[in-house]
Write a protein that holds these residues in place. Structure first.
Motif, PDB file in Angstrom:
ATOM      1  N   PRO A  79    -107.784 -64.711  77.675  1.00  0.00           N
ATOM      2  CA  PRO A  79    -107.975 -65.786  78.666  1.00  0.00           C
ATOM      3  C   PRO A  79    -108.600 -67.002  77.978  1.00  0.00           C
ATOM      4  CG  PRO A  79    -109.707 -64.131  78.879  1.00  0.00           C
ATOM      5  CD  PRO A  79    -108.805 -63.663  77.774  1.00  0.00           C
ATOM      6  N   HIS A  86    -104.590 -59.903  81.160  1.00  0.00           N
ATOM      7  CA  HIS A  86    -104.522 -58.452  81.348  1.00  0.00           C
ATOM      8  C   HIS A  86    -103.077 -58.023  81.631  1.00  0.00           C
ATOM      9  CE1 HIS A  86    -105.784 -54.469  82.548  1.00  0.00           C
ATOM     10  NE2 HIS A  86    -105.167 -54.611  83.707  1.00  0.00           N
ATOM     11  N   TYR A 143    -110.844 -68.788  79.277  1.00  0.00           N
ATOM     12  CA  TYR A 143    -112.251 -68.449  79.504  1.00  0.00           C
ATOM     13  C   TYR A 143    -112.298 -67.423  80.623  1.00  0.00           C
ATOM     14  CZ  TYR A 143    -111.706 -72.109  83.110  1.00  0.00           C
ATOM     15  OH  TYR A 143    -111.255 -72.889  84.144  1.00  0.00           O
ATOM     16  N   THR A 144    -113.420 -66.754  80.731  1.00  0.00           N
ATOM     17  CA  THR A 144    -113.535 -65.677  81.718  1.00  0.00           C
ATOM     18  C   THR A 144    -114.339 -66.157  82.932  1.00  0.00           C
ATOM     19  OG1 THR A 144    -115.603 -64.900  80.800  1.00  0.00           O
ATOM     20  CG2 THR A 144    -113.594 -63.961  79.863  1.00  0.00           C
ATOM     21  N   GLN A 170    -117.084 -64.909  83.785  1.00  0.00           N
ATOM     22  CA  GLN A 170    -118.474 -64.989  83.316  1.00  0.00           C
ATOM     23  C   GLN A 170    -118.735 -66.306  82.579  1.00  0.00           C
ATOM     24  OE1 GLN A 170    -120.798 -62.494  84.088  1.00  0.00           O
ATOM     25  NE2 GLN A 170    -122.158 -64.143  83.466  1.00  0.00           N
ATOM     26  N   ASP A 171    -117.784 -66.722  81.722  1.00  0.00           N
ATOM     27  CA  ASP A 171    -117.942 -68.002  81.005  1.00  0.00           C
ATOM     28  C   ASP A 171    -118.137 -69.137  82.010  1.00  0.00           C
ATOM     29  OD1 ASP A 171    -117.458 -66.828  78.522  1.00  0.00           O
ATOM     30  OD2 ASP A 171    -115.293 -67.181  78.633  1.00  0.00           O
ATOM     31  N   GLY A 226    -111.405 -68.715  85.978  1.00  0.00           N
ATOM     32  CA  GLY A 226    -111.644 -67.757  84.896  1.00  0.00           C
ATOM     33  C   GLY A 226    -111.090 -66.383  85.245  1.00  0.00           C
ATOM     34  N   HIS A 227    -111.289 -65.994  86.506  1.00  0.00           N
ATOM     35  CA  HIS A 227    -110.797 -64.702  86.974  1.00  0.00           C
ATOM     36  C   HIS A 227    -109.264 -64.639  86.881  1.00  0.00           C
ATOM     37  CE1 HIS A 227    -110.280 -61.162  89.443  1.00  0.00           C
ATOM     38  NE2 HIS A 227    -109.568 -61.866  90.303  1.00  0.00           N
ATOM     39  N   GLN A 283    -107.351 -66.319  84.923  1.00  0.00           N
ATOM     40  CA  GLN A 283    -106.911 -66.268  83.526  1.00  0.00           C
ATOM     41  C   GLN A 283    -107.114 -64.886  82.920  1.00  0.00           C
ATOM     42  OE1 GLN A 283    -108.102 -69.824  81.287  1.00  0.00           O
ATOM     43  NE2 GLN A 283    -108.579 -70.645  83.291  1.00  0.00           N
ATOM     44  N   GLU A 284    -108.177 -64.233  83.326  1.00  0.00           N
ATOM     45  CA  GLU A 284    -108.380 -62.850  82.844  1.00  0.00           C
ATOM     46  C   GLU A 284    -107.278 -61.940  83.366  1.00  0.00           C
ATOM     47  OE1 GLU A 284    -112.560 -61.179  82.585  1.00  0.00           O
ATOM     48  OE2 GLU A 284    -112.861 -62.897  83.902  1.00  0.00           O
ATOM     49  N   GLU A 285    -106.942 -62.138  84.655  1.00  0.00           N
ATOM     50  CA  GLU A 285    -105.887 -61.308  85.256  1.00  0.00           C
ATOM     51  C   GLU A 285    -104.556 -61.511  84.549  1.00  0.00           C
ATOM     52  OE1 GLU A 285    -105.365 -62.063  89.422  1.00  0.00           O
ATOM     53  OE2 GLU A 285    -106.655 -60.382  89.982  1.00  0.00           O
TER      54      GLU A 285
END
Ligand SMILES: [Zn+2]
Length: 487
Positions: A131, A116, A133-134, A136-137, A108-109, A111-113
């Motif tokens: 993303p 971003h 999913y994150t 947190q997800d 998830g991390h 994908q967020e990166e």
């Protein structure tokens, strides 16, 4: 009528997802719906785009997931499915749950990166890039996981029960023996997930643990002999090849020594789980036996520390040779000269190291993660050496670098490839054709049908031919979204 449908890993090695529905929705009744694995598609864009599609049955109508192991191509879509409404249990072995608790948030991390990065550079056709999913997800879905021990029979609906049996692929990995009751009859289906190495020469029917093994090659004891399913769903990653069976250590030592003489560094893209640990123990042995100089080893993966702790916790799962190494050297976290880079700034500092060193970083197929900046910095310099120790799915950056291209695109830049590139196939955690046939030959009866999944088309179709010629079995290469009646 009950059916099985291949929702992924059909025609490719990623996105493993097989749906069993005990009742076809066409008859107006809602059946029990269980997914065996829920993996991410990786590699080519056309595959990755499938991660964004809705499943053919609504996520909130899927009753359970039975998970074979923690690799993302088998487990990586669970947070997405939970986001889409899945609320059922995810059954998995305890080590698989521990591994998922670090791998899914990390995914998830990443994908967020990536989202971003694309938003900053404006390099996505979607605004804003999102993303899948994150972090947190991923953390939020972990409460759905329920441990099931190897060998325990778990009843999950009036019609379905299953049992996990060893697959010998990575820590915690298993096959799923599933019993389905239809029309008063109980039938056994076997889903192999990924199949680990089978020691050769074929040790069956003797106890698998007593079989000869090439040193450093096998970490687990291999899959159990004597299966008897009516229907088999089997992986075919290496259906068209036989791995080298020699000891990888002399070649690894040579590559490292040559690089040190050139004044360069060795960069190893490696899956953070299992492959990194296997590789570290091998490097440690080479250093302690003075086959390579005592150069610094950087382990640059946010997950590495946690994954090592999980490995040490479940060291009893390994075969005798691996257990001996663990008791001889202890945890890699305490080895002198082995440096871990938990934080981003530690990772960047490795760019300032201008003397020979070994950098082990993920992702293993160079699809993301910190390996990107190490390769970006060192690929253009011919003193350096890249060593692949894992499968490279077609279309991934790893595949591009390994197959001799002159450049590779990283963070929207064409990075020239002048460093040396080598691949050591001995590290594979997948059985090759010979090993698969060895295992199949122990079956107590021939399955009525064998479906081959988790293989590129060429590998799957060659394995299909080999199985029908050598064993006389009926085998079929599974097609994406194909439905198979289970009556
Ligand atoms: Zn796997």
């Amino acid at each position: 009528m009950a059916y099985l449908q291949f929702l992924g890993a059909a025609g490719t090695v990623t996105g493993s997802k097989h749906l069993i529905n005990t009742s076809d929705a066409g008859d107006g009744r809602q059946g029990f719906q269980v997914l065996i694995d829920c993996g991410l598609f990786q590699g080519k864009k056309e595959w990755r785009e499938r991660n964004w599609q809705d499943p053919p049955v609504p996520a909130n109508q899927i009753d359970a997931i039975v998970l074979t192991h923690a690799h993302l191509d088998h487990a990586g879509l669970i947070p997405r499915l939970a986001k889409q409404g899945f609320q059922g249990p995810v059954y998995a072995t305890p080590p698989t749950i521990d591994l998922c608790s670090v791998m899914l948030p990390d995914s998830g991390h990443l994908q967020e990166e990536e989202a971003h990065f694309h938003n900053q550079k404006g390099t996505s056709k979607h605004t804003p890039a999102l993303p899948l999913y994150t972090l947190q997800d991923a953390e939020d879905c972990m409460h759905l996981f329920q441990p099931v021990q190897f060998g325990e029979v778990k009843q999950i609906s009036p019609e379905i029960s299953f049992r996990f049996v060893h697959a010998g692929h990575i820590l915690g990995s298993c096959m799923v023996e599933l019993l389905l009751k239809t029309n008063g009859q109980s039938r056994k289906y076997l889903f192999t997930g990924d199949i680990g190495r089978v020691p050769l020469p074929c040790p069956y029917p003797a106890a698998p643990k007593s079989g000869p093994e090439a040193p450093g090659r096998v970490v687990h004891a291999g899959p159990n002999p004597g299966e008897d399913p009516e229907l088999l769903v089997m992986e075919s990653t290496y259906g068209n090849r036989v791995h080298p069976h020699d000891d990888p250590r002399p070649q690894l030592a040579q590559l490292i020594n040559d690089t040190v003489h050139r004044g360069g560094s060795v960069i190893v893209p490696a899956f953070a789980v299992e492959r990194t640990q296997k590789f570290l123990f091998m490097v440690k042995e080479l250093i302690e036996s003075r086959q390579i100089p005592r150069i610094p080893v950087f382990i640059d993966s946010p997950m590495a520390n946690k994954a090592i702790e999980i490995f040490m916790k479940y060291a009893n799962e390994f075969n005798d040779e691996a257990r001996q190494l663990v008791s001889k050297y202890g945890s890699p976290l305490s080895w002198e000269g082995f440096h871990f880079a938990p934080k981003q700034e530690d990772s960047r500092k490795i760019n300032d190291v201008h003397y020979p060193c070994i950098i082990v970083s993920s992702s293993g197929m160079v699809t993301g993660g910190r390996i990107l900046h190490h390769l970006m910095q060192r690929l253009p310099d011919p003193r350096h050496q890249v060593i692949f120790i894992g499968f490279q799915s077609p279309g991934t950056r790893g595949d591009i670098i390994k197959s001799g291209h002159k450049s590779v695109r990283i963070y929207s830049q064409d990075v020239p490839i002048r460093a040396h590139v080598a691949a050591l196939e001995q590290f594979s955690d997948h059985a090759d054709t010979e090993e698969l046939l060895c295992w199949l030959s122990t079956f107590k009866r021939k399955p009525q049908n064998t479906f081959l999944v988790h293989g590129e088309p060429e590998a799957a179709s060659l394995l299909q031919q080999t199985i029908s010629t050598k064993l006389g079995w009926q085998a079929t290469v599974a097609q994406w979204l194909q439905k198979v009646s289970l009556a």
